[in-house]
Design a protein around this motif. Sequence first.
Motif, short mmCIF file in Angstrom:
data_model
loop_
_atom_site.label_atom_id
_atom_site.label_comp_id
_atom_site.label_asym_id
_atom_site.label_seq_id
_atom_site.Cartn_x
_atom_site.Cartn_y
_atom_site.Cartn_z
N SER A 122 0.85 -1.20 0.00
CA SER A 122 0.00 0.00 0.00
C SER A 122 0.88 1.24 0.00
O SER A 122 2.06 1.19 0.37
CB SER A 122 -0.90 0.03 1.24
OG SER A 122 -1.71 -1.13 1.32
N ALA A 123 0.29 2.36 -0.41
CA ALA A 123 1.04 3.62 -0.41
C ALA A 123 0.09 4.77 -0.14
O ALA A 123 -1.04 4.80 -0.66
CB ALA A 123 1.74 3.81 -1.75
N TRP A 124 0.57 5.71 0.67
CA TRP A 124 -0.15 6.97 0.86
C TRP A 124 0.22 7.89 -0.29
O TRP A 124 1.39 8.16 -0.52
CB TRP A 124 0.21 7.60 2.20
CG TRP A 124 -0.32 6.86 3.38
CD1 TRP A 124 0.37 6.11 4.28
CD2 TRP A 124 -1.69 6.81 3.80
NE1 TRP A 124 -0.46 5.58 5.22
CE2 TRP A 124 -1.75 5.99 4.95
CE3 TRP A 124 -2.87 7.37 3.31
CZ2 TRP A 124 -2.93 5.73 5.63
CZ3 TRP A 124 -4.07 7.11 3.97
CH2 TRP A 124 -4.09 6.30 5.12
N LYS A 157 6.73 7.57 -7.21
CA LYS A 157 6.69 9.03 -7.03
C LYS A 157 5.31 9.50 -6.56
O LYS A 157 4.31 8.82 -6.77
CB LYS A 157 7.07 9.72 -8.33
CG LYS A 157 6.22 9.34 -9.53
CD LYS A 157 6.84 9.86 -10.80
CE LYS A 157 6.06 9.37 -12.02
NZ LYS A 157 6.66 9.83 -13.28
N HIS A 158 5.31 10.66 -5.93
CA HIS A 158 4.09 11.26 -5.37
C HIS A 158 3.41 10.31 -4.39
O HIS A 158 2.18 10.21 -4.34
CB HIS A 158 3.10 11.64 -6.49
CG HIS A 158 3.66 12.59 -7.50
ND1 HIS A 158 3.93 13.90 -7.21
CD2 HIS A 158 4.01 12.38 -8.80
CE1 HIS A 158 4.42 14.50 -8.29
NE2 HIS A 158 4.49 13.59 -9.26
N ALA A 159 4.22 9.59 -3.61
CA ALA A 159 3.66 8.62 -2.67
C ALA A 159 4.68 8.28 -1.60
O ALA A 159 5.88 8.50 -1.77
CB ALA A 159 3.24 7.35 -3.40
N VAL A 160 4.16 7.73 -0.49
CA VAL A 160 5.00 7.23 0.59
C VAL A 160 4.50 5.83 0.93
O VAL A 160 3.29 5.64 1.13
CB VAL A 160 4.90 8.12 1.85
CG1 VAL A 160 5.71 7.52 2.98
CG2 VAL A 160 5.35 9.53 1.54
N PRO A 161 5.38 4.83 0.95
CA PRO A 161 4.92 3.47 1.27
C PRO A 161 4.23 3.42 2.63
O PRO A 161 4.67 4.07 3.59
CB PRO A 161 6.21 2.65 1.28
CG PRO A 161 7.16 3.43 0.44
CD PRO A 161 6.83 4.87 0.67
N VAL A 167 13.79 0.00 -0.22
CA VAL A 167 13.64 -0.21 -1.65
C VAL A 167 13.93 -1.66 -2.04
O VAL A 167 13.21 -2.27 -2.84
CB VAL A 167 14.55 0.76 -2.43
CG1 VAL A 167 14.52 0.44 -3.92
CG2 VAL A 167 14.12 2.20 -2.19
N GLY A 168 14.99 -2.22 -1.47
CA GLY A 168 15.36 -3.59 -1.82
C GLY A 168 14.28 -4.59 -1.45
O GLY A 168 13.95 -5.48 -2.23
N ARG A 169 13.74 -4.45 -0.26
CA ARG A 169 12.68 -5.37 0.18
C ARG A 169 11.43 -5.22 -0.68
O ARG A 169 10.80 -6.21 -1.08
CB ARG A 169 12.34 -5.10 1.65
CG ARG A 169 11.21 -5.96 2.20
CD ARG A 169 11.54 -7.44 2.20
NE ARG A 169 10.46 -8.22 2.77
CZ ARG A 169 10.33 -8.50 4.06
NH1 ARG A 169 11.24 -8.05 4.92
NH2 ARG A 169 9.32 -9.21 4.50
N LEU A 170 11.08 -3.99 -1.00
CA LEU A 170 9.91 -3.75 -1.84
C LEU A 170 10.12 -4.31 -3.24
O LEU A 170 9.19 -4.84 -3.87
CB LEU A 170 9.60 -2.26 -1.90
CG LEU A 170 9.08 -1.63 -0.61
CD1 LEU A 170 9.04 -0.12 -0.73
CD2 LEU A 170 7.69 -2.17 -0.28
#
Length: 262
Positions: A122-124, A157-161, A167-170
């Motif tokens: 998910s991302a805000w 971009k334009h988001a926060v996890p 980054v590597g885990r995602l």
Amino acid sequence: MANSPHLDLIGVIHLPALPGAPGARLSAEQVIERALSDAQALLNGGIRMCIVENFGDAPFRRGRVNPHVPACMAVIATAIRERVGDELTLGINVLRNDALSALGAAAACNAAFVRVNVLNGSAWTDQGLIQGEADAVLRYRRSLGVDVKIMADVCVKHAVPAGEDAVGRLASDALERGGADGIIVTGMGTGMETAVDDLRSARAAVPTARIWVGSGVTPDTVRAYRQLADGVIVGTHLHKESAIGAPIDEDRVRAMVAAARS
């Protein structure tokens, strides 16, 4: 997969607002003509891949778009294919995150790939909380029986996890648990430079995966990405004076190709 002398260059056809969008000013025919002109500029300048994106439809919905949006995009992409043939490999991105519509449009116009901003997790975002639908996306693709690749953003971009932000885990989750065929690493916003450290983290986590850079690519930055990425998505910089509302500038395309190949 990096460390190759070949770096894929993926242009972006930022469609003007489609009918029904708040900013719509052009007729459907005028939108198609603009897309054809931009596609020809990409091709003439030496770029052989592009994403067709409903960029002008802002403000975007976080979920399903209206049915006419993927229909329009499929018509536009088909018109591009009829104009340039197979010389330009096409992808579809339905903003903000309607991967099912993107797959439907891609199947209709025989596009090679789709871009999905939030495939799993998910991302805000500026549209609120967006939740990935990897299960639905993969099952829908299977039901269509098409070989459309899924390129998934990580830390888009334009988001926060919402939760995990490494980054590597995602990257590994997108591929191993989300079923993506490749990943895209971006900067914080449209046109903003992608951090080389983020690319390094992604490459270390998924050393054999296809990785594209998703924002901030210019002739000055592209060299820094060559050893870590398999491709770069070049959008903002290719437009005249880097204004997305302006047509794609063929001279800028040529300069970008020259810098990437040097």
